[in-house]
Write an enzyme that holds these catalytic residues in place. Structure first.
Site, PDB file in Angstrom:
ATOM      1  N   HIS A 127       0.643  -1.156  -0.260  1.00 41.72           N
ATOM      2  CA  HIS A 127       0.069   0.045  -0.106  1.00 41.72           C
ATOM      3  C   HIS A 127       0.880   1.202   0.121  1.00 41.72           C
ATOM      4  O   HIS A 127       0.630   2.373   0.407  1.00 41.72           O
ATOM      5  CB  HIS A 127      -1.030  -0.093   1.157  1.00 41.72           C
ATOM      6  CG  HIS A 127      -1.957  -1.112   1.009  1.00 41.72           C
ATOM      7  ND1 HIS A 127      -2.744  -1.702   2.262  1.00 41.72           N
ATOM      8  CD2 HIS A 127      -2.424  -1.804   0.282  1.00 41.72           C
ATOM      9  CE1 HIS A 127      -3.246  -2.548   1.983  1.00 41.72           C
ATOM     10  NE2 HIS A 127      -3.137  -2.733   0.688  1.00 41.72           N
ATOM     11  N   CYS A 138       2.599  14.619 -12.801  1.00 43.12           N
ATOM     12  CA  CYS A 138       3.937  14.176 -13.350  1.00 43.12           C
ATOM     13  C   CYS A 138       4.830  13.151 -12.491  1.00 43.12           C
ATOM     14  O   CYS A 138       5.481  12.838 -13.202  1.00 43.12           O
ATOM     15  CB  CYS A 138       4.975  15.558 -13.132  1.00 43.12           C
ATOM     16  SG  CYS A 138       5.616  15.994 -11.819  1.00 43.12           S
ATOM     17  N   CYS A 160       2.700  20.365  -6.324  1.00 40.98           N
ATOM     18  CA  CYS A 160       4.160  19.963  -6.902  1.00 40.98           C
ATOM     19  C   CYS A 160       4.908  20.904  -7.250  1.00 40.98           C
ATOM     20  O   CYS A 160       4.616  22.149  -8.121  1.00 40.98           O
ATOM     21  CB  CYS A 160       3.743  18.973  -8.073  1.00 40.98           C
ATOM     22  SG  CYS A 160       5.227  18.362  -8.993  1.00 40.98           S
ATOM     23  N   ILE A 244       0.684  -9.937  19.664  1.00 35.08           N
ATOM     24  CA  ILE A 244       1.651 -10.161  18.557  1.00 35.08           C
ATOM     25  C   ILE A 244       3.099  -9.891  19.325  1.00 35.08           C
ATOM     26  O   ILE A 244       4.102 -10.547  19.034  1.00 35.08           O
ATOM     27  CB  ILE A 244       1.204  -9.236  17.518  1.00 35.08           C
ATOM     28  CG1 ILE A 244       0.146  -9.748  16.860  1.00 35.08           C
ATOM     29  CG2 ILE A 244       2.468  -9.281  16.307  1.00 35.08           C
ATOM     30  CD1 ILE A 244      -0.296  -8.597  15.774  1.00 35.08           C
TER      31      ILE A 244
END
Length: 256
Positions: A127, A138, A160, A244
């Site tokens: 992901h 771009c 950007c 875990i």
């Protein structure tokens, strides 16, 4: 008829045995001990605040500047940037350092496997990663740190710097396809694995979840470590419901 005795067969040198390939599919549950919330669990973010899902939905993000501004504020506050690898991440890194062939396939975007010491080339980020940004026009890529510095400096929706296009985190948003090359490599790992561990994942998000079934079909020993039942529990050789952070280090030490 005379002749020399045939030379006796020389004993062949023993061939080193192949060490089993261990594939680890990790989900949000492996990072909760690092302070990163689960998204799909019983108390997950999406269940508590369904509207938050829009902030990581591609169409909503691209269409609505306010969604983008909220998304950047969410990134500023993300616990992922403050998180450190926990005992489970470190156990995976120790297994890799032991010389055991290891490949990590992660649904997480936090980069904690790499921070724990697993070489980046051995981590497949299905992901994407929150630690980089990409331009939707771009496709220029830069660091998340740089983009967040611009937000902090007063630009609520930084564009950007190369082409002026919309920036997004280098994660796979809802409505986007997974990178076919990364997914294809993950599929190959699942088919080749001798042991396949699904750790901290509900195994509900496709196509990532199907990797557990692919591994089992190709003969891997399937081990699931997750607090809640998953659709693949019946295929598993072993299902572990223990935390875990305590269960995984012991299990991987045995594998090493």
């Amino acid at each position: 008829m005379t002749g020399t005795d045939p030379t006796p067969d020389q004993p062949s040198s023993p061939q080193p045995s192949r060490r089993p390939l261990v594939a680890i599919l990790s989900g949000a549950g492996i990072s909760t001990d690092s302070g990163i919330p689960d998204y799909r669990g019983p108390n997950g973010v999406w269940r508590r605040d369904p509207e938050a899902e829009k902030l990581v939905t591609y169409d909503s993000y691209m269409a609505d500047p306010e969604i983008r501004r909220r998304s950047w504020r969410m990134r500023q506050d993300s616990p992922a940037f403050r998180a450190r690898p926990n005992a489970a991440h470190k156990a995976v890194a120790r297994l890799e350092r032991s010389g055991t062939p290891v490949r990590v396939i992660t649904q997480n975007v936090d980069g904690l496997h790499q921070l724990a010491g697993v070489p980046p080339r051995k981590v497949l980020e299905l992901h994407g990663t929150i630690r980089a940004v990409t331009c939707t026009r771009c496709h220029a890529r830069s660091s998340m740190e740089e983009a967040l510095a611009r937000v902090t400096a007063g630009d609520p929706d930084p564009a950007c710097l190369v082409c002026g296009g919309i920036l997004k985190s280098a994660t796979v948003m809802f409505g986007e396809r997974l990178d076919p090359q990364v997914l294809g490599t993950a599929l190959g790992v699942a088919k080749a694995a001798d042991v396949f561990l699904a750790v901290g994942t509900t195994l509900q998000v496709q196509p990532a979840a199907s990797l557990a079934g692919v591994a089992a079909e190709h003969g891997a020993r399937l081990i699931i470590i997750n607090a809640e039942p998953t659709p693949y529990d019946e295929l598993a050789d072993e299902v572990i419901r223990e935390p875990i952070g305590s269960a995984l280090p012991g299990l991987l030490a045995d594998l090493a």
